[in-house]
Write an enzyme that holds these catalytic residues in place. Structure first.
Site, PDB file in Angstrom:
ATOM      1  N   TYR A 128      -1.840   0.627  10.267  1.00 50.80           N
ATOM      2  CA  TYR A 128      -1.789  -0.037   8.962  1.00 50.80           C
ATOM      3  C   TYR A 128      -0.526   0.376   8.205  1.00 50.80           C
ATOM      4  O   TYR A 128       0.190  -0.478   7.653  1.00 50.80           O
ATOM      5  CB  TYR A 128      -3.035   0.343   8.167  1.00 50.80           C
ATOM      6  CG  TYR A 128      -3.104  -0.230   6.771  1.00 50.80           C
ATOM      7  CD1 TYR A 128      -3.349  -1.576   6.560  1.00 50.80           C
ATOM      8  CD2 TYR A 128      -2.934   0.593   5.652  1.00 50.80           C
ATOM      9  CE1 TYR A 128      -3.426  -2.102   5.282  1.00 50.80           C
ATOM     10  CE2 TYR A 128      -3.011   0.078   4.372  1.00 50.80           C
ATOM     11  CZ  TYR A 128      -3.253  -1.270   4.188  1.00 50.80           C
ATOM     12  OH  TYR A 128      -3.324  -1.783   2.920  1.00 50.80           O
TER      13      TYR A 128
ATOM     14  N   SER B 245       0.843  -1.195   0.000  1.00 47.90           N
ATOM     15  CA  SER B 245       0.000   0.000   0.000  1.00 47.90           C
ATOM     16  C   SER B 245       0.877   1.242   0.000  1.00 47.90           C
ATOM     17  O   SER B 245       1.952   1.242   0.628  1.00 47.90           O
ATOM     18  CB  SER B 245      -0.913   0.005   1.216  1.00 47.90           C
ATOM     19  OG  SER B 245      -1.532   1.269   1.369  1.00 47.90           O
TER      20      SER B 245
END
Length: 405
Positions: A237, A224
């Site tokens: 995250y 990501s």
């Protein structure tokens, strides 16, 4: 100089484009970067000379358009060759939903022998794969945070492959269990993200490396942009993905002598998992409020937390439901003769990285904040402080006016 203000900025923009292009060519190249570097630097010098003669901006743009047309025409031709999927086996984690589920279907249709892991063999995702895929596909129930299950999956895969190695490992399984500011996130959220996104992926990769080295295969990891850039409210995250990115980059260097290619896929926002489930966000919001201490909740305020939930939900609802861009990128990384180290999958990701890499920190930081979390509500304590300062300022002004009288 004042007469050439507009052309100067055009020149500066074009020069930045050429220099950035040259650096991108060097970083992305797997072979000698000399021809590309000479070509790009030559074009940069040409622009520099044109500027020295003070050609009008319109003429300069016309020359650039012509050069682009010539470059595009030179690149036209047969599409680059790709490797055949026939006889190749690929292991994919996290196939219950999202990218993993779609990738398993697509790679099976191409002729791969697919080993797809799911958390629930009786779940909707597993039944969907059984119904739509060929008999070549093997479903395995694996929680990648459980070493025993990972080892059992390795034994089952070996038994099915026989003496054949594993061509591809697609590290797709991941979670995003944090919600809100880092101070508001539980330690369990940070540990949960690290357990799945980093340690789970690490466990699978280390376990299957002997099979990948045997086949001189590929590792494709779905990461990501949050692992490279500081997205607000995604600390847990992002930290797990940052650890994953560094591990993947290190692995790329270590496995190069073995002939194993390692690629990272960086997708933009897509609708996967629970992202479009309204009840999911409401549950996350409720759990967050229950976990906060009264003092911390008083400092931030319920309306601040509620806005964060609404922004997350709005961002998820606007995400792209078409996963084909990411699936095609995974396929390219598996079948390209010379796969890239990094793939930007989805609109805007390349531009985001360009701004983050080449623009001043202040500008890139504001761009990131406006792109993801456009917060309007300040924490309650800051609002009270601002109100106090405003009252104090008005009081001082009134006193000054009294003294002047």
């Amino acid at each position: 100089m004042d007469d050439y203000t507009l052309p100067f900025w055009i020149y500066l923009g074009v020069l930045t484009f050429f220099v950035a292009g040259a650096m991108k060519k060097i970083l992305a190249s797997h072979l000698s970067a000399a021809p590309a570097l000479v070509a790009w630097l030559g074009a940069t010098v040409l622009v520099e000379r044109l500027w020295a003669f003070c050609l009008p901006a319109v003429l300069l743009l016309a020359l650039l358009v012509l050069a682009f047309c010539i470059y595009s025409a030179a690149r036209t031709g047969p599409p680059p060759t790709t490797l055949s999927a026939h006889g190749k086996a690929v292991f994919i984690t996290g196939c219950d939903t999202g990218f993993g589920n779609a990738a398993a279907k697509h790679l099976d249709a191409l002729g791969f022998e697919v080993f797809a892991t799911v958390l629930d063999l009786s779940g909707d995702g597993a039944r969907d794969l059984q119904r739509t895929c060929s008999p070549r596909l093997t479903l395995l129930q694996v929680d990648i945070t459980q070493p025993q299950q990972v080892q059992q999956a390795l034994l089952d895969t070996k038994a099915k492959l026989g003496l054949k190695g594993l061509w591809g490992l697609v590290n797709n399984a991941g979670v995003c269990v944090n919600f809100g500011d880092a101070e508001l996130s539980l330690m369990s959220n940070f540990r949960g993200c690290m357990e799945v996104n980093f340690f789970g992926t690490l466990s699978v990769t280390k376990s299957f490396l002997p099979l990948l080295r045997q086949a001189k295969g590929r590792i494709v990891t779905i990461s990501s942009p949050a692992g490279d850039q500081p997205f607000p409210c995604l600390a847990a995250y992002g930290a797990s993905k940052a650890a994953l990115n560094l591990f993947t980059n290190t692995l790329r260097h270590e496995l190069e002598p073995w002939g194993v290619h390692v690629s990272t896929v960086l997708p933009s926002a897509f609708k996967t998992g629970q992202s479009s489930n309204h009840a999911y966000w409401e549950q996350q919001h409720k759990q967050l409020l229950q976990s906060l201490s009264p003092a911390l909740l008083e400092e931030y305020g319920e309306d601040y937390v509620a806005e964060t939930k609404e922004l997350f939900q709005s961002h998820a609802s606007q995400a792209n439901p078409d996963l084909s861009v990411v699936i095609d990128t995974i396929t390219t990384a598996l079948l390209s003769p010379q796969p890239q180290a990094r793939y930007y999958a989805g609109p805007g990701v390349g531009l985001m990285y360009f701004i983050y890499t080449y623009c001043p920190f202040g500008l890139s930081n504001r761009f990131l904040q406006s792109l993801f979390m456009k917060k309007q509500v300040m924490p309650r304590a800051l609002r009270k402080q601002s109100g106090f300062n405003l009252d104090l300022s008005l009081h001082n002004n009134n006193n000054n006016e009294e003294k002047l009288k």
